[in-house]
Design a protein around this motif. Structure first.
Motif, mmCIF file in Angstrom:
data_model
loop_
_atom_site.group_PDB
_atom_site.id
_atom_site.type_symbol
_atom_site.label_atom_id
_atom_site.label_comp_id
_atom_site.label_asym_id
_atom_site.label_seq_id
_atom_site.Cartn_x
_atom_site.Cartn_y
_atom_site.Cartn_z
ATOM 1 N N SER A 139 22.830 8.333 -6.500
ATOM 2 C CA SER A 139 21.659 9.095 -6.931
ATOM 3 C C SER A 139 20.519 8.191 -7.394
ATOM 4 N N ARG A 140 20.823 7.093 -8.103
ATOM 5 C CA ARG A 140 19.754 6.215 -8.600
ATOM 6 C C ARG A 140 19.018 5.549 -7.429
ATOM 7 N N VAL A 141 19.769 5.076 -6.445
ATOM 8 C CA VAL A 141 19.157 4.429 -5.284
ATOM 9 C C VAL A 141 18.316 5.425 -4.509
ATOM 10 N N THR A 142 18.840 6.636 -4.328
ATOM 11 C CA THR A 142 18.097 7.668 -3.602
ATOM 12 C C THR A 142 16.798 8.014 -4.321
ATOM 13 N N THR A 143 16.859 8.149 -5.640
ATOM 14 C CA THR A 143 15.661 8.471 -6.423
ATOM 15 C C THR A 143 14.604 7.392 -6.271
ATOM 16 N N ILE A 144 15.016 6.125 -6.334
ATOM 17 C CA ILE A 144 14.065 5.016 -6.224
ATOM 18 C C ILE A 144 13.426 4.998 -4.840
ATOM 19 N N LEU A 145 14.223 5.154 -3.793
ATOM 20 C CA LEU A 145 13.679 5.131 -2.435
ATOM 21 C C LEU A 145 12.738 6.312 -2.189
ATOM 22 N N GLN A 146 13.128 7.500 -2.639
ATOM 23 C CA GLN A 146 12.274 8.661 -2.441
ATOM 24 C C GLN A 146 10.991 8.539 -3.250
ATOM 25 N N GLY A 147 11.108 8.091 -4.502
ATOM 26 C CA GLY A 147 9.923 7.932 -5.333
ATOM 27 C C GLY A 147 8.965 6.908 -4.760
ATOM 28 N N GLU A 148 9.516 5.793 -4.270
ATOM 29 C CA GLU A 148 8.665 4.776 -3.646
ATOM 30 C C GLU A 148 7.919 5.347 -2.449
ATOM 31 N N SER A 149 8.629 6.053 -1.588
ATOM 32 C CA SER A 149 8.022 6.529 -0.344
ATOM 33 C C SER A 149 7.002 7.634 -0.581
ATOM 34 N N LEU A 150 7.047 8.291 -1.747
ATOM 35 C CA LEU A 150 6.069 9.331 -2.042
ATOM 36 C C LEU A 150 4.714 8.762 -2.427
ATOM 37 N N VAL A 151 4.704 7.568 -3.016
ATOM 38 C CA VAL A 151 3.476 7.016 -3.594
ATOM 39 C C VAL A 151 2.914 5.861 -2.786
ATOM 40 N N ASN A 152 3.788 5.136 -2.064
ATOM 41 C CA ASN A 152 3.321 3.880 -1.462
ATOM 42 C C ASN A 152 2.269 4.069 -0.365
ATOM 43 N N ASP A 153 2.240 5.243 0.268
ATOM 44 C CA ASP A 153 1.213 5.469 1.291
ATOM 45 C C ASP A 153 -0.187 5.381 0.699
ATOM 46 N N ALA A 154 -0.346 5.885 -0.530
ATOM 47 C CA ALA A 154 -1.658 5.829 -1.175
ATOM 48 C C ALA A 154 -2.080 4.386 -1.407
ATOM 49 N N THR A 155 -1.139 3.543 -1.850
ATOM 50 C CA THR A 155 -1.452 2.127 -2.061
ATOM 51 C C THR A 155 -1.817 1.455 -0.748
ATOM 52 N N ALA A 156 -1.040 1.718 0.291
ATOM 53 C CA ALA A 156 -1.274 1.057 1.575
ATOM 54 C C ALA A 156 -2.600 1.492 2.199
ATOM 55 N N ILE A 157 -2.912 2.783 2.125
ATOM 56 C CA ILE A 157 -4.160 3.268 2.721
ATOM 57 C C ILE A 157 -5.359 2.643 2.021
ATOM 58 N N THR A 158 -5.289 2.516 0.692
ATOM 59 C CA THR A 158 -6.393 1.895 -0.043
ATOM 60 C C THR A 158 -6.516 0.414 0.304
ATOM 61 N N ALA A 159 -5.391 -0.296 0.345
ATOM 62 C CA ALA A 159 -5.425 -1.714 0.721
ATOM 63 C C ALA A 159 -5.955 -1.881 2.139
ATOM 64 N N TYR A 160 -5.594 -0.978 3.023
ATOM 65 C CA TYR A 160 -6.081 -1.022 4.403
ATOM 66 C C TYR A 160 -7.602 -0.868 4.455
ATOM 67 N N LYS A 161 -8.133 0.090 3.696
ATOM 68 C CA LYS A 161 -9.579 0.319 3.709
ATOM 69 C C LYS A 161 -10.335 -0.915 3.228
ATOM 70 N N VAL A 162 -9.821 -1.572 2.187
ATOM 71 C CA VAL A 162 -10.472 -2.779 1.672
ATOM 72 C C VAL A 162 -10.414 -3.895 2.712
ATOM 73 N N ALA A 163 -9.247 -4.067 3.360
ATOM 74 C CA ALA A 163 -9.097 -5.129 4.358
ATOM 75 C C ALA A 163 -9.991 -4.880 5.569
ATOM 76 N N VAL A 164 -10.095 -3.615 6.007
ATOM 77 C CA VAL A 164 -10.962 -3.296 7.141
ATOM 78 C C VAL A 164 -12.421 -3.564 6.784
ATOM 79 N N ALA A 165 -12.821 -3.201 5.567
ATOM 80 C CA ALA A 165 -14.196 -3.457 5.145
ATOM 81 C C ALA A 165 -14.513 -4.948 5.197
ATOM 82 N N ALA A 166 -13.546 -5.777 4.801
ATOM 83 C CA ALA A 166 -13.752 -7.224 4.868
ATOM 84 C C ALA A 166 -13.809 -7.703 6.311
ATOM 85 N N ALA A 167 -12.978 -7.107 7.172
ATOM 86 C CA ALA A 167 -12.909 -7.560 8.564
ATOM 87 C C ALA A 167 -14.155 -7.203 9.362
#
Length: 531
Positions: A139-167
């Motif tokens: 249960s602990r491993v499942t919670t961590i993986l699910q919690g990570e996957s719920l939020v990490n898209d927001a981080t990646a999309i923001t990092a992507y936008k900054v990198a594209v702006a630089a490129a």
């Protein structure tokens, strides 16, 4: 996309997903493989993954179902490791993978390489949830993986936008990037906090299950759209609203819950199946754009990047797991001691998915001055091969890996005992309430009906305890299993009589539907008592 290709995609992916349930291979892997094979069948239409469809139309409902099925309390208990993975790891992977790609792939600028790093940084919510369900992680491993996957898209999309702006030469700065990230994160959470209470109020005050579930279907799209309209993270807005609604789902009407569960199971099944099939169907599109690169070199770049992506996750997970414990006595006291096996599974369970491909396809075709975006075709190719590599290599090897590591499984006996104790307490409260009601002359019932209420209550209380009892030596069933099986057989006999009476024109179809619905509810109750 025209209607017929869309129908073929949905029907074909649903058929493959259904067939996968009869095999030991996880459905996502069979769907990707089927997509790869079908993409080269003559006459099959070309399915180009459109980011303007995937991000606003497919991502919100998939995130919503994953979040409502998650536990807010469990996520809150694991908030530190979840945050370290969903924010810290994504940013670390963006820079580490981006720098490695810059060193390996010739003619790929550093800014374009960082775009690639941001694209492949987030593990996929759908893949993580599908694998966790299939392999039965602790249960602990499942919670961590699910919690990570719920939020990490927001981080990646923001990092992507900054990198594209630089490129593309828009003069992105570190301060601007941090500001954009904070705006997206805090804004998305803020929008979710603002929307969740009124949406829940509407859910509890609508009087028809049909209206309540119509609102449920619209909620993820509405939350995502509102957040994106104010330049905040639609992903975080959807997750915040879904966690709140899932946590307070007990406050809505029972009919709404029954219908909502069935509706969202169907929606999730169709979308998940179509998403994984779409991944495989992108192969012709990706290879057509790779014409400027030599095949052998491109394959070497793909293998190297896959290894780097996998190694980068190990390089982050183990230090992020153990260093905080070494530095903080409070963490050691408050959190359970992690095992190297659990950290290994978390490191290996980093499958990428459709979000990475959707972000990659959203890379602009031209940069500053109208020139082609540097390395766009190579970024698309490497994203595709990384997604396929992680799904196939890690997805196939994860179940046997868990068996080899012999991770402690959930204690079914202890969980059933806890359920039985909870049911016993609830039944005592119900008995007290029934006695109070029956003592009022306004609630007078004939003794047979009052006894029936007590019998139903006693049956519900005993059902859980019976699952802890002995099994039938002939059938292997518990007493509760036998009771439910016999109950369903009796209901089946009644159903057959009702159909026979309708066929003989002794009752009409409207009465048949009424009688069958009554039996369906009784059968559902008999089945769910023991689950």
């Amino acid at each position: 996309m025209h209607v017929m290709p869309l129908l073929l995609l949905i029907a074909g992916s649903a058929a493959v997903a259904g067939a996968a349930r009869r095999t030991p291979v996880p459905a996502p892997l069979l769907l990707v493989a089927a997509g790869l094979l079908v993409s080269y069948v003559p006459g099959v239409p070309e399915y180009t993954l459109d980011p303007h469809v995937v991000l606003p139309l497919l991502l919100p409902p998939l995130l919503y179902t994953a979040a409502t099925d998650s536990s807010y309390l469990d996520l809150r208990a694991q908030i530190r490791p979840v945050a370290l993975l969903s924010v810290g790891y994504v940013l670390f992977a963006t820079f580490a993978v981006g720098w490695a790609a810059y060193m390996i792939v010739p003619d790929l600028s550093l800014t374009a390489a960082l775009v690639l790093g941001a694209v492949v940084a987030p593990p996929d919510a759908v893949a993580a949830t599908a694998v966790a369900r299939r392999v039965g992680l602790p249960s602990r491993v499942t919670t961590i993986l699910q919690g990570e996957s719920l939020v990490n898209d927001a981080t990646a999309i923001t990092a992507y936008k900054v990198a594209v702006a630089a490129a593309v030469g828009e003069g992105a700065t570190w301060a601007g990037g941090i500001g954009e990230f904070l705006l997206a994160a805090l804004g998305g959470v803020g929008v979710g906090l603002v929307l969740m209470v009124p949406i829940h109020w509407m859910r509890t005050h609508l009087t028809e299950a049909l209206l309540q579930n119509s609102l449920s279907l619209l909620t993820p799209f509405f939350a995502y759209a509102v957040a994106e309209q104010v330049h905040a993270s639609g992903v975080l807005a959807v997750v915040v609203v879904a966690l709140y609604l899932g946590h307070r789902n007990w406050e809505v009407d029972f009919a709404t819950r029954l219908q909502e569960e069935a509706v969202w199971k169907m929606v999730a099944f169709i979308l998940e199946s179509a998403v994984f099939a779409l991944i495989g169907l992108q192969l012709p599109v990706i290879l057509r754009g790779l014409g400027e690169y030599e095949g052998a070199h491109a394959a070497w770049y793909a293998v190297a990047l896959f290894v780097i992506v996998v190694a980068t996750r190990f390089a982050w997970v183990y230090p992020a797991t153990y260093l905080p414990r070494l530095l903080s006595a409070r963490i050691r006291k408050r959190e359970e001691n992690p095992t190297w096996k659990g950290s290994f599974v978390i490191s290996w369970a980093g499958m990428r998915g459709v979000v990475s491909l959707a972000i990659a396809f959203s890379i602009p075709l031209t940069a500053d001055g109208g020139e082609d975006f540097p390395g766009r075709n190579m970024i698309l190719f490497l994203t595709f091969t990384t997604v396929i590599g992680t799904l196939v290599v890690q997805g196939l090897s994860l179940p046997p890996l868990i068996r080899v590591l012999n991770l402690p499984a959930r204690d079914q006996q202890a969980e059933t005992l806890a359920e039985a104790n909870a049911q016993a307490q609830a039944s005592r409260a119900a008995e007290r309430r029934l006695d109070e009601l029956l003592s009022d002359e306004r609630n007078t019932l004939p003794p047979p009906l009052a006894d029936r209420l007590r019998t139903v209550l006693e049956r519900r209380r005993n059902a859980v305890w019976e699952r802890l009892g002995q099994v039938n030596t002939v059938t292997g069933e518990t007493v509760d299993d036998t009771y439910r099986r016999l109950s369903r057989e009796m209901i089946g006999a009644e159903r057959a009589v009702f159909v026979k009476l309708r066929d003989g024109r002794f009752i009409d179809d409207e009465m048949l539907r009424t009688l069958l619905r009554r039996l369906d509810l009784e059968e559902a109750a008999a089945f769910r008592e023991g689950t």
